[in-house]
Design a protein around this motif. Structure first.
Motif, PDB file in Angstrom:
ATOM      1  N   GLN A  83       0.827  -1.206   0.000  1.00  0.00           N
ATOM      2  CA  GLN A  83       0.000   0.000   0.000  1.00  0.00           C
ATOM      3  C   GLN A  83       0.861   1.257   0.000  1.00  0.00           C
ATOM      4  OE1 GLN A  83      -2.495  -0.514   3.427  1.00  0.00           O
ATOM      5  NE2 GLN A  83      -4.002  -1.754   2.331  1.00  0.00           N
ATOM      6  N   ALA A  84       1.937   1.229   0.770  1.00  0.00           N
ATOM      7  CA  ALA A  84       2.832   2.392   0.813  1.00  0.00           C
ATOM      8  C   ALA A  84       3.488   2.611  -0.545  1.00  0.00           C
ATOM      9  CB  ALA A  84       3.897   2.198   1.887  1.00  0.00           C
ATOM     10  N   LYS A  85       3.863   1.518  -1.205  1.00  0.00           N
ATOM     11  CA  LYS A  85       4.464   1.631  -2.543  1.00  0.00           C
ATOM     12  C   LYS A  85       3.464   2.205  -3.538  1.00  0.00           C
ATOM     13  CE  LYS A  85       8.125  -1.377  -4.081  1.00  0.00           C
ATOM     14  NZ  LYS A  85       8.498  -2.699  -4.530  1.00  0.00           N
ATOM     15  N   ASP A  86       2.221   1.720  -3.483  1.00  0.00           N
ATOM     16  CA  ASP A  86       1.174   2.236  -4.375  1.00  0.00           C
ATOM     17  C   ASP A  86       0.930   3.719  -4.119  1.00  0.00           C
ATOM     18  OD1 ASP A  86       0.908  -0.264  -5.462  1.00  0.00           O
ATOM     19  OD2 ASP A  86      -0.944  -0.770  -4.386  1.00  0.00           O
ATOM     20  N   GLU A  87       0.852   4.092  -2.855  1.00  0.00           N
ATOM     21  CA  GLU A  87       0.631   5.490  -2.501  1.00  0.00           C
ATOM     22  C   GLU A  87       1.786   6.358  -2.989  1.00  0.00           C
ATOM     23  OE1 GLU A  87      -1.043   8.879  -1.356  1.00  0.00           O
ATOM     24  OE2 GLU A  87      -2.040   6.936  -1.319  1.00  0.00           O
ATOM     25  N   GLN A  88       2.996   5.850  -2.844  1.00  0.00           N
ATOM     26  CA  GLN A  88       4.170   6.590  -3.308  1.00  0.00           C
ATOM     27  C   GLN A  88       4.120   6.762  -4.832  1.00  0.00           C
ATOM     28  OE1 GLN A  88       7.888   4.619  -2.535  1.00  0.00           O
ATOM     29  NE2 GLN A  88       9.010   6.536  -2.479  1.00  0.00           N
ATOM     30  N   ALA A  89       3.716   5.718  -5.549  1.00  0.00           N
ATOM     31  CA  ALA A  89       3.619   5.805  -7.011  1.00  0.00           C
ATOM     32  C   ALA A  89       2.539   6.808  -7.416  1.00  0.00           C
ATOM     33  CB  ALA A  89       3.322   4.430  -7.604  1.00  0.00           C
ATOM     34  N   ARG A  90       1.382   6.752  -6.730  1.00  0.00           N
ATOM     35  CA  ARG A  90       0.304   7.714  -7.032  1.00  0.00           C
ATOM     36  C   ARG A  90       0.763   9.141  -6.728  1.00  0.00           C
ATOM     37  NH1 ARG A  90      -3.004   3.655  -4.911  1.00  0.00           N
ATOM     38  NH2 ARG A  90      -3.042   4.622  -2.865  1.00  0.00           N
ATOM     39  N   SER A  91       1.474   9.305  -5.627  1.00  0.00           N
ATOM     40  CA  SER A  91       1.966  10.628  -5.255  1.00  0.00           C
ATOM     41  C   SER A  91       2.941  11.153  -6.311  1.00  0.00           C
ATOM     42  CB  SER A  91       2.638  10.554  -3.888  1.00  0.00           C
ATOM     43  OG  SER A  91       3.189  11.789  -3.541  1.00  0.00           O
ATOM     44  N   LYS A  92       3.819  10.286  -6.799  1.00  0.00           N
ATOM     45  CA  LYS A  92       4.775  10.695  -7.830  1.00  0.00           C
ATOM     46  C   LYS A  92       4.041  11.062  -9.116  1.00  0.00           C
ATOM     47  CE  LYS A  92       8.871   9.233 -10.394  1.00  0.00           C
ATOM     48  NZ  LYS A  92       8.646  10.265 -11.356  1.00  0.00           N
ATOM     49  N   GLU A  93       3.047  10.253  -9.506  1.00  0.00           N
ATOM     50  CA  GLU A  93       2.263  10.558 -10.699  1.00  0.00           C
ATOM     51  C   GLU A  93       1.571  11.913 -10.550  1.00  0.00           C
ATOM     52  OE1 GLU A  93      -0.425   7.310 -11.232  1.00  0.00           O
ATOM     53  OE2 GLU A  93       1.161   5.915 -11.828  1.00  0.00           O
ATOM     54  N   GLU A  94       1.032  12.176  -9.366  1.00  0.00           N
ATOM     55  CA  GLU A  94       0.350  13.457  -9.124  1.00  0.00           C
ATOM     56  C   GLU A  94       1.347  14.616  -9.204  1.00  0.00           C
ATOM     57  OE1 GLU A  94      -2.723  16.168  -8.194  1.00  0.00           O
ATOM     58  OE2 GLU A  94      -2.727  14.145  -9.002  1.00  0.00           O
ATOM     59  N   ARG A  95       2.523  14.461  -8.612  1.00  0.00           N
ATOM     60  CA  ARG A  95       3.541  15.521  -8.690  1.00  0.00           C
ATOM     61  C   ARG A  95       3.970  15.751 -10.137  1.00  0.00           C
ATOM     62  NH1 ARG A  95       5.752  12.691  -4.332  1.00  0.00           N
ATOM     63  NH2 ARG A  95       7.393  11.877  -5.679  1.00  0.00           N
ATOM     64  N   ASP A  96       4.144  14.663 -10.890  1.00  0.00           N
ATOM     65  CA  ASP A  96       4.523  14.798 -12.302  1.00  0.00           C
ATOM     66  C   ASP A  96       3.435  15.508 -13.111  1.00  0.00           C
ATOM     67  OD1 ASP A  96       6.863  13.492 -11.679  1.00  0.00           O
ATOM     68  OD2 ASP A  96       6.282  11.574 -12.596  1.00  0.00           O
ATOM     69  N   ARG A  97       2.175  15.150 -12.825  1.00  0.00           N
ATOM     70  CA  ARG A  97       1.046  15.786 -13.525  1.00  0.00           C
ATOM     71  C   ARG A  97       0.998  17.278 -13.206  1.00  0.00           C
ATOM     72  NH1 ARG A  97      -3.898  17.478 -12.537  1.00  0.00           N
ATOM     73  NH2 ARG A  97      -3.863  16.852 -10.364  1.00  0.00           N
TER      74      ARG A  97
END
Length: 152
Positions: A83-97
């Motif tokens: 879950q932490a890895k998924d959240e980190q990936a979503r957070s990175k995608e959001e920052r990139d967006r």
């Protein structure tokens, strides 16, 4: 992948085997004829006794319950890590967006400020007031996507 789940039981068995190996028992008779037992090697003339270690004080049900608790902790830890890895990936995608939208808004603002005349997508030329409104909109967009700091 399955090897990852077998590590703990194999390690547990190896530790149990090492403990059983280290529990050698010696028997010897002293000069007075008295028989002694020890887990340390005596002077000389001692006989090594190979006995299995004493049984566990836990019942099979207690052992199974403890093992299941360990398995549950492991599953929970793996799930939390995933879950932490998924959240980190979503957070990175959001920052990139947000970074892409920020860069686009800054580019539009720079183009709007530097152009002599501006035309919208429909071909309509902006008046001075419309141009100021567009600049204000772009600055608000930049604050939203880029944070409060404005780089000009």
């Amino acid at each position: 992948m399955i090897y990852r789940y077998l590590r703990f039981p194999v390690l547990l068995l190896a530790l149990l085997a090492a403990t059983a190996q280290a529990a050698d028992i010696y028997r010897w008779t002293d000069a007075q004829g008295k028989v002694h037992y020890s887990d340390r090697e005596p002077p000389s003339g001692a006989e090594k006794i190979n006995e299995p270690p004493p049984p566990s004080a836990l019942s099979p049900e207690e052992i199974d319950a403890r093992l299941e608790a360990i398995r549950k902790q492991r599953r929970d830890a793996l799930e939390t890590r995933a879950q932490a890895k998924d959240e980190q990936a979503r957070s990175k995608e959001e920052r990139d967006r947000l970074a892409a939208q920020c860069a686009a808004a800054r580019g539009q603002l720079q183009a709007t400020r530097s152009a002599q005349r501006i035309r919208d997508a429909d071909g309509h030329w902006y008046t001075g007031e419309e141009r100021i409104n567009k600049i204000n909109e772009l600055e608000a967009t930049i604050r939203e996507y880029c944070g409060s700091s404005k780089r000009r």
